[in-house]
Design a protein around this motif. Structure first.
Motif, PDB file in Angstrom:
ATOM      1  N   SER A   1       0.852  -1.195   0.000  1.00  0.00           N
ATOM      2  CA  SER A   1       0.000   0.000   0.000  1.00  0.00           C
ATOM      3  C   SER A   1       0.886   1.243   0.000  1.00  0.00           C
ATOM      4  CB  SER A   1      -0.876   0.024   1.255  1.00  0.00           C
ATOM      5  OG  SER A   1      -0.048   0.223   2.391  1.00  0.00           O
ATOM      6  N   GLY A   2       0.229   2.378  -0.158  1.00  0.00           N
ATOM      7  CA  GLY A   2       0.959   3.639  -0.161  1.00  0.00           C
ATOM      8  C   GLY A   2       1.544   3.956   1.198  1.00  0.00           C
ATOM      9  N   ALA A   3       0.726   3.784   2.246  1.00  0.00           N
ATOM     10  CA  ALA A   3       1.220   4.094   3.590  1.00  0.00           C
ATOM     11  C   ALA A   3       2.441   3.235   3.912  1.00  0.00           C
ATOM     12  CB  ALA A   3       0.111   3.851   4.613  1.00  0.00           C
ATOM     13  N   GLU A   4       2.373   1.976   3.522  1.00  0.00           N
ATOM     14  CA  GLU A   4       3.489   1.068   3.820  1.00  0.00           C
ATOM     15  C   GLU A   4       4.748   1.486   3.043  1.00  0.00           C
ATOM     16  OE1 GLU A   4       2.610  -3.058   2.985  1.00  0.00           O
ATOM     17  OE2 GLU A   4       4.492  -3.689   3.845  1.00  0.00           O
TER      18      GLU A   4
ATOM     19  N   SER B   1      -0.183  18.107   2.296  1.00  0.00           N
ATOM     20  CA  SER B   1       0.206  16.806   1.737  1.00  0.00           C
ATOM     21  C   SER B   1      -0.668  15.681   2.294  1.00  0.00           C
ATOM     22  CB  SER B   1       1.674  16.514   2.084  1.00  0.00           C
ATOM     23  OG  SER B   1       1.857  16.518   3.487  1.00  0.00           O
ATOM     24  N   PHE B   2      -0.607  14.539   1.639  1.00  0.00           N
ATOM     25  CA  PHE B   2      -1.239  13.331   2.173  1.00  0.00           C
ATOM     26  C   PHE B   2      -0.286  12.170   1.936  1.00  0.00           C
ATOM     27  CE2 PHE B   2      -3.788   9.524   2.219  1.00  0.00           C
ATOM     28  CZ  PHE B   2      -4.578   9.713   3.343  1.00  0.00           C
ATOM     29  N   HIS B   3       0.120  11.518   3.028  1.00  0.00           N
ATOM     30  CA  HIS B   3       1.089  10.428   2.881  1.00  0.00           C
ATOM     31  C   HIS B   3       0.604   9.112   3.462  1.00  0.00           C
ATOM     32  CE1 HIS B   3       3.964  13.181   1.175  1.00  0.00           C
ATOM     33  NE2 HIS B   3       3.878  13.978   2.225  1.00  0.00           N
TER      34      HIS B   3
ATOM     35  N   LEU C   1       7.875  14.700  -0.489  1.00  0.00           N
ATOM     36  CA  LEU C   1       6.808  15.535  -1.052  1.00  0.00           C
ATOM     37  C   LEU C   1       6.149  14.893  -2.267  1.00  0.00           C
ATOM     38  CD1 LEU C   1       8.137  16.883  -3.768  1.00  0.00           C
ATOM     39  CD2 LEU C   1       9.027  18.563  -2.182  1.00  0.00           C
ATOM     40  N   GLU C   2       4.945  15.389  -2.549  1.00  0.00           N
ATOM     41  CA  GLU C   2       4.241  15.032  -3.784  1.00  0.00           C
ATOM     42  C   GLU C   2       4.484  16.167  -4.773  1.00  0.00           C
ATOM     43  OE1 GLU C   2      -0.133  14.020  -2.582  1.00  0.00           O
ATOM     44  OE2 GLU C   2       0.859  15.016  -0.922  1.00  0.00           O
ATOM     45  N   ALA C   3       5.010  15.841  -5.950  1.00  0.00           N
ATOM     46  CA  ALA C   3       5.213  16.886  -6.967  1.00  0.00           C
ATOM     47  C   ALA C   3       3.850  17.494  -7.323  1.00  0.00           C
ATOM     48  CB  ALA C   3       5.868  16.298  -8.198  1.00  0.00           C
TER      49      ALA C   3
ATOM     50  N   PHE D   1      10.269  11.439  -3.334  1.00  0.00           N
ATOM     51  CA  PHE D   1       9.037  11.791  -4.047  1.00  0.00           C
ATOM     52  C   PHE D   1       7.969  10.760  -3.738  1.00  0.00           C
ATOM     53  CE2 PHE D   1       9.410  14.868  -7.769  1.00  0.00           C
ATOM     54  CZ  PHE D   1      10.410  15.609  -7.172  1.00  0.00           C
ATOM     55  N   ASP D   2       6.866  11.230  -3.152  1.00  0.00           N
ATOM     56  CA  ASP D   2       5.694  10.369  -2.989  1.00  0.00           C
ATOM     57  C   ASP D   2       4.913  10.426  -4.307  1.00  0.00           C
ATOM     58  OD1 ASP D   2       3.131   9.406  -2.593  1.00  0.00           O
ATOM     59  OD2 ASP D   2       2.956  10.161  -0.546  1.00  0.00           O
ATOM     60  N   GLU D   3       5.064   9.374  -5.114  1.00  0.00           N
ATOM     61  CA  GLU D   3       4.384   9.322  -6.426  1.00  0.00           C
ATOM     62  C   GLU D   3       3.240   8.311  -6.388  1.00  0.00           C
ATOM     63  OE1 GLU D   3       6.121   9.814 -10.002  1.00  0.00           O
ATOM     64  OE2 GLU D   3       7.809  11.018  -9.323  1.00  0.00           O
ATOM     65  N   ILE D   4       2.670   8.143  -5.204  1.00  0.00           N
ATOM     66  CA  ILE D   4       1.622   7.139  -5.029  1.00  0.00           C
ATOM     67  C   ILE D   4       0.387   7.489  -5.843  1.00  0.00           C
ATOM     68  CG2 ILE D   4       0.003   6.307  -3.235  1.00  0.00           C
ATOM     69  CD1 ILE D   4       2.724   6.343  -1.444  1.00  0.00           C
ATOM     70  N   GLN D   5       0.072   8.773  -5.935  1.00  0.00           N
ATOM     71  CA  GLN D   5      -1.087   9.179  -6.736  1.00  0.00           C
ATOM     72  C   GLN D   5      -0.663   9.731  -8.099  1.00  0.00           C
ATOM     73  OE1 GLN D   5      -5.136  11.821  -6.125  1.00  0.00           O
ATOM     74  NE2 GLN D   5      -4.299  10.764  -4.404  1.00  0.00           N
ATOM     75  N   CYS D   6       0.455  10.453  -8.159  1.00  0.00           N
ATOM     76  CA  CYS D   6       0.785  11.147  -9.419  1.00  0.00           C
ATOM     77  C   CYS D   6       1.757  10.360 -10.293  1.00  0.00           C
ATOM     78  CB  CYS D   6       1.330  12.543  -9.128  1.00  0.00           C
ATOM     79  SG  CYS D   6       2.900  12.578  -8.242  1.00  0.00           S
TER      80      CYS D   6
ATOM     81  N   ALA E   1       2.302   3.192  -5.304  1.00  0.00           N
ATOM     82  CA  ALA E   1       1.254   2.240  -4.876  1.00  0.00           C
ATOM     83  C   ALA E   1       0.091   2.409  -5.859  1.00  0.00           C
ATOM     84  CB  ALA E   1       0.826   2.488  -3.434  1.00  0.00           C
ATOM     85  N   LYS E   2      -1.127   2.507  -5.360  1.00  0.00           N
ATOM     86  CA  LYS E   2      -2.331   2.754  -6.177  1.00  0.00           C
ATOM     87  C   LYS E   2      -2.328   2.024  -7.520  1.00  0.00           C
ATOM     88  CE  LYS E   2      -4.014   6.963  -3.999  1.00  0.00           C
ATOM     89  NZ  LYS E   2      -5.325   6.535  -3.562  1.00  0.00           N
ATOM     90  N   GLY E   3      -1.888   2.681  -8.618  1.00  0.00           N
ATOM     91  CA  GLY E   3      -1.977   2.069  -9.947  1.00  0.00           C
ATOM     92  C   GLY E   3      -0.921   1.016 -10.218  1.00  0.00           C
TER      93      GLY E   3
HETATM   94  N1  PLP Z   1       0.448   9.062  -0.625  1.00  0.00           N
HETATM   95  C1  PLP Z   1      -0.403   9.653  -1.473  1.00  0.00           C
HETATM   96  C2  PLP Z   1       0.090  10.774  -2.329  1.00  0.00           C
HETATM   97  C3  PLP Z   1      -1.728   9.237  -1.554  1.00  0.00           C
HETATM   98  O1  PLP Z   1      -2.570   9.852  -2.393  1.00  0.00           O
HETATM   99  C4  PLP Z   1      -2.165   8.181  -0.728  1.00  0.00           C
HETATM  100  C5  PLP Z   1      -3.568   7.737  -0.744  1.00  0.00           C
HETATM  101  O2  PLP Z   1      -4.455   8.436  -1.158  1.00  0.00           O
HETATM  102  C6  PLP Z   1      -1.236   7.578   0.129  1.00  0.00           C
HETATM  103  C7  PLP Z   1       0.053   8.042   0.157  1.00  0.00           C
HETATM  104  C8  PLP Z   1      -1.650   6.425   1.012  1.00  0.00           C
HETATM  105  O3  PLP Z   1      -1.867   5.305   0.248  1.00  0.00           O
HETATM  106  P1  PLP Z   1      -2.678   4.024   0.840  1.00  0.00           P
HETATM  107  O4  PLP Z   1      -4.076   4.465   1.017  1.00  0.00           O
HETATM  108  O5  PLP Z   1      -2.494   2.970  -0.206  1.00  0.00           O
HETATM  109  O6  PLP Z   1      -2.012   3.676   2.114  1.00  0.00           O
END
Ligand code: PLP
Length: 389
Positions: free
Chosen positions: A98-101, A131-133, A184-186, A217-222, A246-248
């Motif tokens: 997952s993204g958090a992990e 931000s959201f991480h 950070l998220e770009a 770089f947190d590229e989990i969404q972008c 993560a995500k996609g």
């Molecule tokens: N980082 C970003 C940029 C996110 O958008 C998200 C989820 O929306 C996360 C981390 C957390 O991902 P997860 O919900 O898979 O733990």
């Protein structure tokens, strides 16, 4: 609606039974055009045939090995993923779920890197406001949104927030005596499609390099094609030290990853980190389809082209309720002069075709359609949005 779930989500009264491309069908047979991709997860749309086949084939072979061993599919996925991220300087990967992990692992990596290179006391991780991480205690601590911080303390210490775009604040926060990393998220997704400027990111990279602070770089969404390049950092001409995904990554099967470049690729050693399901072969089989699809000639260019089309159509609406439009690739934000949620609800509950939208903050709509969306489907969705406004 079932009442056995903990009440953590503001759910809309729709239950889906089937998906096909950009379309979903609910229990009453009503169709919905999906401009959300399950929040950037279903990047190849629903029931994408090569993905269905890869998952089914893998399930018939092997669906888990513990990390004492390796599966051929997981190994192929890891190697292809690192190769796909090589342009951004990535050398090694840790596979998670997952993204958090992924972000949690990246924070551990930054802290150990700093400890090994510089000794004790240099463990702070700087992140951006808005931000959201993630939702674990540590990734919530990394998340620069006070509204998410109530009720759950004490938090993991050692996180500091700065406003995005403010280089003076960043310069001050990146204290070389106390700081291990900048995360950070770009492009902030949950934060409302807030795009950092190339100049800001380049200056941040320089500050981090000079102070031996890991730029993450947190590229989990972008990431993963969403903005028209494989990694978003490539579109900004930046080579970070660490990238989280993560995500996609497996287009609907849970998967996450953090990758590191030359500086930090060998920091984590045996026993430092682990994950029971990380690198799961079914997720890896799905991830291979994502990597193969994104590598098709012209695929990423099409994402950019469709993204431009979205922005052009939104601008041409010239709607008085639209106060701002931002985006890159298939990641767009529409600021409204009214609240976003009632529009999101109305889009879902329309009598005919429903439209699935996302919010990001009170007055911003977020559009994250699947990469496989056709021009006609894009136009149809935006026409519905225009009519709802
Ligand atoms: N980082 C970003 C940029 C996110 O958008 C998200 C989820 O929306 C996360 C981390 C957390 O991902 P997860 O919900 O898979 O733990």
């Amino acid at each position: 609606m079932s009442d056995v779930f903990m009440n953590t989500y503001h759910r809309l009264p729709v239950t889906f039974v089937k998906g096909d491309g950009v379309w979903l069908t609910d229990t009453n047979g009503k169709k919905y055009l999906d401009f959300s991709s399950g929040i950037a997860v279903n990047c190849l749309g629903h029931a994408y045939p090569p993905l269905v086949k890869a998952i089914s084939d893998q399930a018939a072979k092997i669906n888990h090995t513990c990390n004492y061993f390796m599966s051929d599919t997981s190994m192929a996925f890891a190697e292809k993923l690192v190769a796909a991220c090589a342009g951004a300087g990535m050398k090694k990967v840790f596979l998670a779920n997952s993204g958090a992990e992924a972000n949690e692992g990246a924070c551990k990596l930054a802290r150990k890197y700093s400890l090994v290179r510089h000794g004790e006391g240099r463990h702070t991780i700087v992140t951006l406001r808005g931000s959201f991480h993630g939702r674990t205690i540590t990734t919530l601590s990394a998340t620069g949104q006070d509204v998410l911080h109530k009720d759950f303390g004490p938090f993991t210490e050692g996180f500091v927030y700065v406003p995005g775009g403010d280089l003076n604040a960043l310069d001050k926060a990146l204290d070389p005596n106390t700081t291990a990393g900048l995360l950070l998220e770009a492009i902030q997704g949950e934060g409302g499609i807030r795009i950092q400027s190339q100049e800001y990111l380049a200056a941040a990279a320089k500050l981090c390099a000079e102070r031996d602070i890991l730029f993450m770089f947190d590229e989990i969404q972008c990431g993963l094609g969403r903005t028209g390049t494989f990694l978003a950092c490539e579109g900004f001409g930046i080579k970070p030290d660490v990238v989280t995904l993560a995500k996609g990554l497996a287009a609907g099967i849970p998967a996450g990853a953090f990758l590191a470049g030359e500086k930090a690729a060998d920091v984590l050693q045996i026993g430092d980190h682990g994950s029971t399901f990380g690198g799961n072969p079914i997720a890896a089989a799905a991830g291979l389809v994502v990597l193969e699809t994104l590598a098709k000639p012209g695929f990423l260019k099409e994402i950019s082209r469709k993204g431009e089309k979205i922005l052009d159509i939104l601008k041409s609406l010239k709607h008085p309720k639209i106060s701002g439009i931002r985006g890159k690739g298939l990641m767009a934000g529409v600021d409204l002069s009214v609240e976003a949620w009632p529009i999101l609800e109305a889009a879902v509950s329309r009598a005919q075709t429903g439209l699935l939208l996302l919010g990001a903050g009170k007055q911003t709509l977020r559009l994250l359609p699947p990469y496989t969306i056709t021009d006609a489907e894009l136009e149809q969705g935006l026409e519905i949005l225009g009519s709802l406004l």
